[in-house]
Design a protein around this motif. Structure first.
Motif, PDB file in Angstrom:
ATOM      1  N   GLU A 221      -6.131  24.963  18.948  1.00  0.00           N
ATOM      2  CA  GLU A 221      -5.790  24.323  17.532  1.00  0.00           C
ATOM      3  C   GLU A 221      -5.019  25.414  16.782  1.00  0.00           C
ATOM      4  O   GLU A 221      -4.258  24.779  16.093  1.00  0.00           O
ATOM      5  CB  GLU A 221      -7.062  24.087  16.883  1.00  0.00           C
ATOM      6  N   GLU A 268      -8.205  18.431  26.658  1.00  0.00           N
ATOM      7  CA  GLU A 268      -6.915  17.967  25.889  1.00  0.00           C
ATOM      8  C   GLU A 268      -7.413  16.348  25.320  1.00  0.00           C
ATOM      9  O   GLU A 268      -6.616  15.900  24.283  1.00  0.00           O
ATOM     10  CB  GLU A 268      -5.717  17.431  27.173  1.00  0.00           C
ATOM     11  N   ALA A 269      -8.186  15.782  26.204  1.00  0.00           N
ATOM     12  CA  ALA A 269      -8.405  14.373  25.634  1.00  0.00           C
ATOM     13  C   ALA A 269      -9.235  14.518  24.243  1.00  0.00           C
ATOM     14  O   ALA A 269      -9.007  13.599  23.293  1.00  0.00           O
ATOM     15  CB  ALA A 269      -9.479  13.645  26.732  1.00  0.00           C
ATOM     16  N   GLU A 270     -10.314  15.577  24.269  1.00  0.00           N
ATOM     17  CA  GLU A 270     -10.845  15.840  23.152  1.00  0.00           C
ATOM     18  C   GLU A 270     -10.082  16.063  21.852  1.00  0.00           C
ATOM     19  O   GLU A 270     -10.348  15.926  20.870  1.00  0.00           O
ATOM     20  CB  GLU A 270     -12.115  16.694  23.412  1.00  0.00           C
ATOM     21  N   THR A 271      -9.017  17.031  21.971  1.00  0.00           N
ATOM     22  CA  THR A 271      -8.397  17.651  20.779  1.00  0.00           C
ATOM     23  C   THR A 271      -6.988  16.749  20.648  1.00  0.00           C
ATOM     24  O   THR A 271      -6.532  17.075  19.496  1.00  0.00           O
ATOM     25  CB  THR A 271      -8.018  19.251  21.258  1.00  0.00           C
ATOM     26  N   GLY A 272      -6.789  16.132  21.745  1.00  0.00           N
ATOM     27  CA  GLY A 272      -5.198  15.279  21.628  1.00  0.00           C
ATOM     28  C   GLY A 272      -4.076  16.371  21.658  1.00  0.00           C
ATOM     29  O   GLY A 272      -3.087  16.190  21.413  1.00  0.00           O
ATOM     30  N   LEU A 273      -4.616  17.770  22.205  1.00  0.00           N
ATOM     31  CA  LEU A 273      -3.410  18.835  22.258  1.00  0.00           C
ATOM     32  C   LEU A 273      -3.264  19.190  23.646  1.00  0.00           C
ATOM     33  O   LEU A 273      -4.094  19.333  24.499  1.00  0.00           O
ATOM     34  CB  LEU A 273      -3.923  20.097  21.509  1.00  0.00           C
ATOM     35  N   ARG A 274      -2.322  19.139  24.235  1.00  0.00           N
ATOM     36  CA  ARG A 274      -1.691  19.655  25.655  1.00  0.00           C
ATOM     37  C   ARG A 274      -1.849  21.169  25.995  1.00  0.00           C
ATOM     38  O   ARG A 274      -1.346  22.160  25.150  1.00  0.00           O
ATOM     39  CB  ARG A 274      -0.393  19.065  25.971  1.00  0.00           C
TER      40      ARG A 274
END
Ligand code: SF4
Length: 358
Positions: A221, A268-274
Protein backbone atom coordinates in the motif's frame (compact mmCIF):
# COMPACT_ATOMS: atom_id res chain seq x y z
CA UNK A 1 57.01 -22.73 -7.56
CA UNK A 2 55.04 -20.37 -5.32
CA UNK A 3 56.18 -17.39 -7.42
CA UNK A 4 55.17 -19.20 -10.64
CA UNK A 5 51.66 -19.87 -9.28
CA UNK A 6 51.32 -16.29 -8.11
CA UNK A 7 52.41 -15.04 -11.54
CA UNK A 8 49.82 -17.32 -13.22
CA UNK A 9 47.06 -15.90 -11.01
CA UNK A 10 48.06 -12.31 -11.66
CA UNK A 11 48.26 -13.00 -15.41
CA UNK A 12 44.68 -14.33 -15.21
CA UNK A 13 43.53 -11.16 -13.38
CA UNK A 14 42.96 -12.65 -9.89
CA UNK A 15 44.40 -10.99 -6.78
CA UNK A 16 43.61 -11.35 -3.08
CA UNK A 17 43.10 -7.86 -1.63
CA UNK A 18 43.03 -8.60 2.08
CA UNK A 19 40.30 -10.22 4.13
CA UNK A 20 36.72 -9.39 5.02
CA UNK A 21 34.80 -11.03 7.89
CA UNK A 22 37.66 -13.54 8.11
CA UNK A 23 37.44 -14.52 4.44
CA UNK A 24 39.78 -13.67 1.55
CA UNK A 25 38.58 -10.78 -0.62
CA UNK A 26 39.36 -11.61 -4.25
CA UNK A 27 39.54 -8.89 -6.93
CA UNK A 28 39.00 -9.73 -10.60
CA UNK A 29 40.49 -7.44 -13.20
CA UNK A 30 41.28 -7.47 -16.91
CA UNK A 31 41.80 -10.14 -18.46
CA UNK A 32 39.82 -12.27 -15.97
CA UNK A 33 36.75 -13.80 -17.62
CA UNK A 34 33.44 -12.45 -16.36
CA UNK A 35 31.00 -15.15 -17.41
CA UNK A 36 30.39 -18.69 -16.25
CA UNK A 37 29.83 -18.12 -12.52
CA UNK A 38 26.62 -17.51 -10.60
CA UNK A 39 28.31 -15.21 -8.09
CA UNK A 40 30.18 -12.67 -10.23
CA UNK A 41 30.10 -11.20 -13.73
CA UNK A 42 27.39 -11.47 -16.38
CA UNK A 43 24.58 -14.03 -16.63
CA UNK A 44 22.49 -14.50 -19.78
CA UNK A 45 19.35 -16.53 -19.07
CA UNK A 46 18.02 -16.30 -22.62
CA UNK A 47 15.92 -13.14 -22.23
CA UNK A 48 16.43 -9.44 -22.93
CA UNK A 49 17.53 -8.96 -19.29
CA UNK A 50 21.19 -9.55 -18.44
CA UNK A 51 22.20 -9.96 -14.81
CA UNK A 52 25.35 -8.00 -13.99
CA UNK A 53 27.02 -8.94 -10.71
CA UNK A 54 29.85 -6.68 -9.52
CA UNK A 55 30.33 -8.00 -5.97
CA UNK A 56 29.41 -10.77 -3.55
CA UNK A 57 29.65 -8.42 -0.56
CA UNK A 58 26.71 -7.33 1.59
CA UNK A 59 26.88 -5.73 5.04
CA UNK A 60 23.45 -7.08 6.10
CA UNK A 61 22.66 -10.56 7.40
CA UNK A 62 19.00 -10.98 6.47
CA UNK A 63 17.36 -13.82 8.38
CA UNK A 64 15.95 -15.30 5.15
CA UNK A 65 18.91 -14.59 2.82
CA UNK A 66 18.85 -17.22 0.09
CA UNK A 67 22.54 -16.74 -0.70
CA UNK A 68 23.89 -16.66 2.87
CA UNK A 69 25.50 -13.25 2.41
CA UNK A 70 26.98 -10.87 4.94
CA UNK A 71 29.04 -10.88 8.12
CA UNK A 72 27.11 -13.79 9.64
CA UNK A 73 27.51 -16.12 6.68
CA UNK A 74 28.20 -19.75 7.56
CA UNK A 75 28.90 -21.10 4.07
CA UNK A 76 30.95 -18.44 2.34
CA UNK A 77 34.62 -19.27 1.77
CA UNK A 78 35.62 -16.04 -0.01
CA UNK A 79 34.16 -12.76 -1.25
CA UNK A 80 34.70 -11.34 -4.75
CA UNK A 81 34.43 -8.07 -6.63
CA UNK A 82 35.28 -6.78 -10.09
CA UNK A 83 38.00 -4.18 -9.75
CA UNK A 84 37.33 -2.20 -12.92
CA UNK A 85 33.64 -1.43 -13.63
CA UNK A 86 34.45 -0.73 -17.27
CA UNK A 87 35.73 -4.30 -17.73
CA UNK A 88 32.41 -5.63 -16.41
CA UNK A 89 30.40 -3.21 -18.55
CA UNK A 90 32.38 -4.25 -21.65
CA UNK A 91 31.53 -7.91 -21.01
CA UNK A 92 27.86 -7.04 -20.61
CA UNK A 93 28.00 -4.88 -23.76
CA UNK A 94 29.58 -7.68 -25.78
CA UNK A 95 26.87 -10.12 -24.68
CA UNK A 96 24.11 -7.57 -25.38
CA UNK A 97 25.47 -6.94 -28.89
CA UNK A 98 25.54 -10.70 -29.62
CA UNK A 99 21.88 -11.03 -28.59
CA UNK A 100 20.73 -8.58 -31.23
CA UNK A 101 17.90 -7.02 -29.16
CA UNK A 102 17.71 -4.06 -26.77
CA UNK A 103 18.81 -5.28 -23.38
CA UNK A 104 18.24 -4.28 -19.76
CA UNK A 105 21.28 -4.66 -17.52
CA UNK A 106 20.03 -5.60 -14.07
CA UNK A 107 22.75 -5.10 -11.48
CA UNK A 108 22.10 -7.71 -8.81
CA UNK A 109 24.05 -10.48 -7.16
CA UNK A 110 24.67 -12.81 -4.28
CA UNK A 111 25.45 -9.65 -2.30
CA UNK A 112 23.98 -6.15 -2.38
CA UNK A 113 25.24 -4.08 -5.36
CA UNK A 114 25.45 -0.98 -3.16
CA UNK A 115 28.39 -2.65 -1.43
CA UNK A 116 30.26 -2.04 -4.70
CA UNK A 117 32.12 1.24 -4.24
CA UNK A 118 32.20 1.98 -7.99
CA UNK A 119 28.48 1.48 -8.63
CA UNK A 120 27.96 4.94 -10.18
CA UNK A 121 30.77 4.30 -12.69
CA UNK A 122 29.33 0.87 -13.44
CA UNK A 123 25.93 2.39 -14.23
CA UNK A 124 27.39 5.02 -16.57
CA UNK A 125 29.70 2.46 -18.23
CA UNK A 126 26.77 0.11 -18.82
CA UNK A 127 24.66 2.94 -20.20
CA UNK A 128 27.35 3.77 -22.74
CA UNK A 129 27.40 0.22 -24.18
CA UNK A 130 25.60 -0.04 -27.52
CA UNK A 131 22.84 -2.62 -27.09
CA UNK A 132 22.14 -1.80 -23.42
CA UNK A 133 19.11 0.45 -23.20
CA UNK A 134 18.09 0.31 -19.54
CA UNK A 135 20.06 -0.12 -16.36
CA UNK A 136 18.41 -1.18 -13.10
CA UNK A 137 19.84 -2.07 -9.69
CA UNK A 138 18.56 -4.23 -6.85
CA UNK A 139 19.10 -3.38 -3.20
CA UNK A 140 17.80 -3.61 0.35
CA UNK A 141 18.31 0.16 0.45
CA UNK A 142 20.72 0.48 3.38
CA UNK A 143 23.12 2.77 1.45
CA UNK A 144 20.59 5.01 -0.28
CA UNK A 145 21.10 8.73 0.31
CA UNK A 146 19.90 11.78 -1.64
CA UNK A 147 23.42 12.50 -2.87
CA UNK A 148 23.99 8.94 -4.09
CA UNK A 149 20.56 8.82 -5.76
CA UNK A 150 21.35 12.08 -7.60
CA UNK A 151 24.70 10.71 -8.77
CA UNK A 152 23.00 7.53 -9.99
CA UNK A 153 20.39 9.56 -11.83
CA UNK A 154 23.13 11.58 -13.54
CA UNK A 155 24.84 8.31 -14.48
CA UNK A 156 21.64 7.24 -16.26
CA UNK A 157 20.09 4.75 -13.83
CA UNK A 158 16.55 3.83 -14.91
CA UNK A 159 15.16 1.87 -11.98
CA UNK A 160 15.82 0.78 -8.41
CA UNK A 161 14.33 -2.56 -7.35
CA UNK A 162 13.97 -2.04 -3.62
CA UNK A 163 13.48 -4.97 -1.26
CA UNK A 164 11.76 -3.58 1.80
CA UNK A 165 10.13 -6.30 3.84
CA UNK A 166 8.51 -4.29 6.67
CA UNK A 167 8.07 -0.64 7.59
CA UNK A 168 8.44 -1.39 11.30
CA UNK A 169 11.90 -0.21 12.47
CA UNK A 170 12.40 -2.88 15.15
CA UNK A 171 11.20 -5.71 12.94
CA UNK A 172 13.35 -4.42 10.07
CA UNK A 173 16.43 -4.69 12.30
CA UNK A 174 15.45 -8.25 13.22
CA UNK A 175 14.71 -9.30 9.63
CA UNK A 176 17.95 -7.84 8.30
CA UNK A 177 19.92 -9.26 11.25
CA UNK A 178 21.53 -5.81 11.48
CA UNK A 179 21.27 -3.57 14.56
CA UNK A 180 22.18 -0.40 12.62
CA UNK A 181 19.65 -0.94 9.81
CA UNK A 182 17.41 2.13 9.60
CA UNK A 183 14.23 1.41 7.63
CA UNK A 184 12.98 4.97 8.20
CA UNK A 185 15.95 6.26 6.24
CA UNK A 186 15.36 3.70 3.48
CA UNK A 187 11.74 4.76 3.35
CA UNK A 188 12.63 8.46 2.99
CA UNK A 189 15.14 7.66 0.24
CA UNK A 190 12.56 5.56 -1.61
CA UNK A 191 10.02 8.38 -1.43
CA UNK A 192 12.64 10.78 -2.78
CA UNK A 193 13.34 8.45 -5.73
CA UNK A 194 9.66 8.01 -6.54
CA UNK A 195 8.64 11.66 -6.18
CA UNK A 196 11.64 13.75 -7.09
CA UNK A 197 13.76 11.92 -9.62
CA UNK A 198 13.35 10.39 -13.07
CA UNK A 199 14.46 7.02 -11.68
CA UNK A 200 11.65 4.50 -11.36
CA UNK A 201 11.06 2.63 -8.13
CA UNK A 202 9.98 -0.99 -8.10
CA UNK A 203 9.30 -2.34 -4.62
CA UNK A 204 9.99 -6.05 -4.05
CA UNK A 205 9.23 -7.22 -0.49
CA UNK A 206 10.13 -10.79 0.37
CA UNK A 207 7.12 -12.46 1.95
CA UNK A 208 8.31 -14.77 4.71
CA UNK A 209 5.12 -16.45 6.01
CA UNK A 210 5.02 -16.37 9.78
CA UNK A 211 7.39 -13.39 9.98
CA UNK A 212 5.99 -10.46 7.96
CA UNK A 213 2.49 -11.39 6.74
CA UNK A 214 0.80 -8.09 7.65
CA UNK A 215 3.90 -6.03 6.91
CA UNK A 216 3.89 -7.10 3.25
CA UNK A 217 0.40 -5.63 2.78
CA UNK A 218 1.52 -2.36 4.38
CA UNK A 219 4.58 -2.23 2.11
CA UNK A 220 2.41 -2.78 -0.99
CA UNK A 221 0.00 0.00 0.00
CA UNK A 222 2.89 2.36 0.80
CA UNK A 223 4.58 1.65 -2.55
CA UNK A 224 1.44 2.57 -4.49
CA UNK A 225 0.84 5.62 -2.30
CA UNK A 226 4.30 7.13 -2.94
CA UNK A 227 4.13 6.66 -6.71
CA UNK A 228 6.34 3.64 -7.34
CA UNK A 229 5.99 2.26 -10.87
CA UNK A 230 6.38 5.22 -13.21
CA UNK A 231 7.39 3.07 -16.20
CA UNK A 232 7.58 -0.44 -14.78
CA UNK A 233 5.17 -2.26 -12.43
CA UNK A 234 5.20 -0.72 -8.92
CA UNK A 235 5.41 -3.85 -6.76
CA UNK A 236 6.34 -7.50 -7.01
CA UNK A 237 6.07 -9.73 -3.96
CA UNK A 238 8.95 -12.18 -3.78
CA UNK A 239 8.42 -15.67 -2.46
CA UNK A 240 10.62 -16.88 0.39
CA UNK A 241 12.34 -20.09 -0.72
CA UNK A 242 14.60 -22.30 1.33
CA UNK A 243 17.90 -22.92 -0.41
CA UNK A 244 20.61 -25.41 0.35
CA UNK A 245 23.06 -22.69 1.36
CA UNK A 246 20.44 -20.10 2.35
CA UNK A 247 19.36 -19.04 5.84
CA UNK A 248 16.21 -20.49 7.40
CA UNK A 249 14.72 -18.26 10.10
CA UNK A 250 12.93 -19.76 13.06
CA UNK A 251 9.15 -19.36 12.81
CA UNK A 252 9.20 -19.02 9.01
CA UNK A 253 7.20 -21.32 6.78
CA UNK A 254 7.81 -21.91 3.09
CA UNK A 255 4.70 -21.73 0.89
CA UNK A 256 4.31 -23.96 -2.15
CA UNK A 257 4.02 -22.08 -5.46
CA UNK A 258 0.30 -22.87 -5.79
CA UNK A 259 -0.47 -21.48 -2.35
CA UNK A 260 1.72 -18.45 -3.06
CA UNK A 261 -0.15 -17.56 -6.28
CA UNK A 262 -3.53 -18.18 -4.59
CA UNK A 263 -2.64 -15.86 -1.71
CA UNK A 264 -1.35 -13.16 -4.07
CA UNK A 265 -4.67 -13.27 -5.92
CA UNK A 266 -6.49 -12.93 -2.60
CA UNK A 267 -4.27 -10.00 -1.56
CA UNK A 268 -4.94 -8.31 -4.91
CA UNK A 269 -8.69 -8.79 -4.47
CA UNK A 270 -8.66 -7.44 -0.90
CA UNK A 271 -6.48 -4.38 -1.58
CA UNK A 272 -7.42 -3.68 -5.20
CA UNK A 273 -3.66 -3.43 -5.91
CA UNK A 274 -1.74 -5.65 -8.31
CA UNK A 275 1.38 -7.44 -7.06
CA UNK A 276 2.12 -9.99 -9.80
CA UNK A 277 2.87 -9.31 -13.46
CA UNK A 278 3.42 -11.23 -16.66
CA UNK A 279 6.74 -11.16 -18.51
CA UNK A 280 5.12 -8.98 -21.22
CA UNK A 281 3.94 -6.43 -18.68
CA UNK A 282 7.54 -6.26 -17.51
CA UNK A 283 8.72 -5.74 -21.08
CA UNK A 284 10.64 -8.98 -20.75
CA UNK A 285 10.93 -11.40 -23.65
CA UNK A 286 12.93 -14.38 -24.81
CA UNK A 287 16.09 -13.42 -26.72
CA UNK A 288 18.89 -15.44 -28.33
CA UNK A 289 21.48 -16.74 -25.89
CA UNK A 290 25.16 -15.98 -26.14
CA UNK A 291 26.92 -18.96 -27.77
CA UNK A 292 28.41 -21.02 -24.95
CA UNK A 293 31.88 -22.53 -25.39
CA UNK A 294 31.36 -25.44 -22.96
CA UNK A 295 28.76 -28.17 -22.60
CA UNK A 296 27.91 -30.66 -19.91
CA UNK A 297 30.31 -33.56 -20.41
CA UNK A 298 33.07 -31.40 -21.98
CA UNK A 299 36.59 -32.11 -20.73
CA UNK A 300 38.57 -28.99 -20.16
CA UNK A 301 41.88 -27.72 -18.78
CA UNK A 302 41.42 -25.23 -15.92
CA UNK A 303 43.54 -22.91 -13.81
CA UNK A 304 42.45 -22.82 -10.16
CA UNK A 305 42.18 -19.07 -9.58
CA UNK A 306 40.75 -18.60 -6.07
CA UNK A 307 38.79 -20.31 -3.30
CA UNK A 308 35.13 -20.92 -4.10
CA UNK A 309 32.48 -18.43 -2.98
CA UNK A 310 31.10 -21.24 -0.82
CA UNK A 311 32.94 -23.94 1.05
CA UNK A 312 33.76 -27.13 -0.84
CA UNK A 313 34.11 -25.23 -4.13
CA UNK A 314 37.04 -23.68 -5.97
CA UNK A 315 36.95 -20.87 -8.52
CA UNK A 316 38.72 -21.82 -11.75
CA UNK A 317 39.07 -20.33 -15.22
CA UNK A 318 39.47 -21.96 -18.62
CA UNK A 319 43.04 -21.69 -19.92
CA UNK A 320 41.93 -19.37 -22.75
CA UNK A 321 40.32 -17.07 -20.10
CA UNK A 322 36.91 -17.36 -21.78
CA UNK A 323 34.90 -18.57 -18.78
CA UNK A 324 34.86 -18.98 -15.03
CA UNK A 325 34.13 -22.54 -13.91
CA UNK A 326 33.18 -23.52 -10.37
CA UNK A 327 35.03 -26.66 -9.42
CA UNK A 328 33.41 -29.00 -6.95
CA UNK A 329 36.43 -30.53 -5.38
CA UNK A 330 35.82 -33.22 -2.77
CA UNK A 331 39.58 -33.60 -2.45
CA UNK A 332 39.90 -29.87 -3.08
CA UNK A 333 42.35 -29.24 -0.28
CA UNK A 334 45.10 -30.50 -2.58
CA UNK A 335 44.22 -27.98 -5.29
CA UNK A 336 45.76 -24.65 -4.43
CA UNK A 337 45.12 -21.45 -6.41
CA UNK A 338 47.64 -21.38 -9.25
CA UNK A 339 47.37 -25.13 -9.92
CA UNK A 340 46.27 -26.52 -13.27
CA UNK A 341 43.74 -29.34 -13.44
CA UNK A 342 41.80 -31.38 -16.02
CA UNK A 343 38.08 -31.42 -15.28
CA UNK A 344 34.72 -32.52 -16.65
CA UNK A 345 31.80 -30.09 -16.87
CA UNK A 346 28.92 -31.51 -14.82
CA UNK A 347 26.37 -28.67 -15.20
CA UNK A 348 25.97 -25.88 -17.77
CA UNK A 349 22.59 -24.26 -17.04
CA UNK A 350 22.34 -20.67 -18.34
CA UNK A 351 26.06 -20.73 -19.07
CA UNK A 352 26.88 -21.27 -15.38
CA UNK A 353 29.40 -24.05 -15.16
CA UNK A 354 30.12 -26.62 -12.49
CA UNK A 355 32.92 -29.14 -12.97
CA UNK A 356 34.68 -31.99 -11.19
CA UNK A 357 38.36 -32.81 -11.48
CA UNK A 358 39.13 -35.88 -13.64
S1 SF4 B 1 18.94 -10.77 1.31
FE1 SF4 B 1 20.17 -9.30 0.12
S2 SF4 B 1 20.51 -7.61 1.54
FE2 SF4 B 1 19.89 -9.35 2.78
S3 SF4 B 1 21.80 -10.38 3.43
FE3 SF4 B 1 21.11 -11.37 1.53
S4 SF4 B 1 22.19 -10.27 -0.10
FE4 SF4 B 1 22.28 -8.98 1.73
Amino acid sequence: MVEARQAALEAAGFRVRGRVWGRPLVALSRPAPLMGAVFIGVIDRGTNVLQVRPTTLCPLSCAFCSVDAGPRSRWRAAEFYVEDPLWLAEWAGRVAAAKGVWVEALIDGVGDPFAYPRLVELVSSLKSQPGIRWVAVETHGWALSRRLIERLEEAGLDRVNLSIDTLDPEKARRLTGTPWFDVERVRRAAEYIARETGIDLHVTPVWVPGLNDEDVVEVVEWAYRIGAGKRWPPVTIQKYNRHRYGRKPRGAREMGWREFWRRLKRLEAETGLRVAWSMEEWGMKRAPRTPEPLRRGSRVGLLVAAPGWIRGHLTAVTLDLERIVTLRAPGGAALEPGARVRARITADRDGIYLAEPL
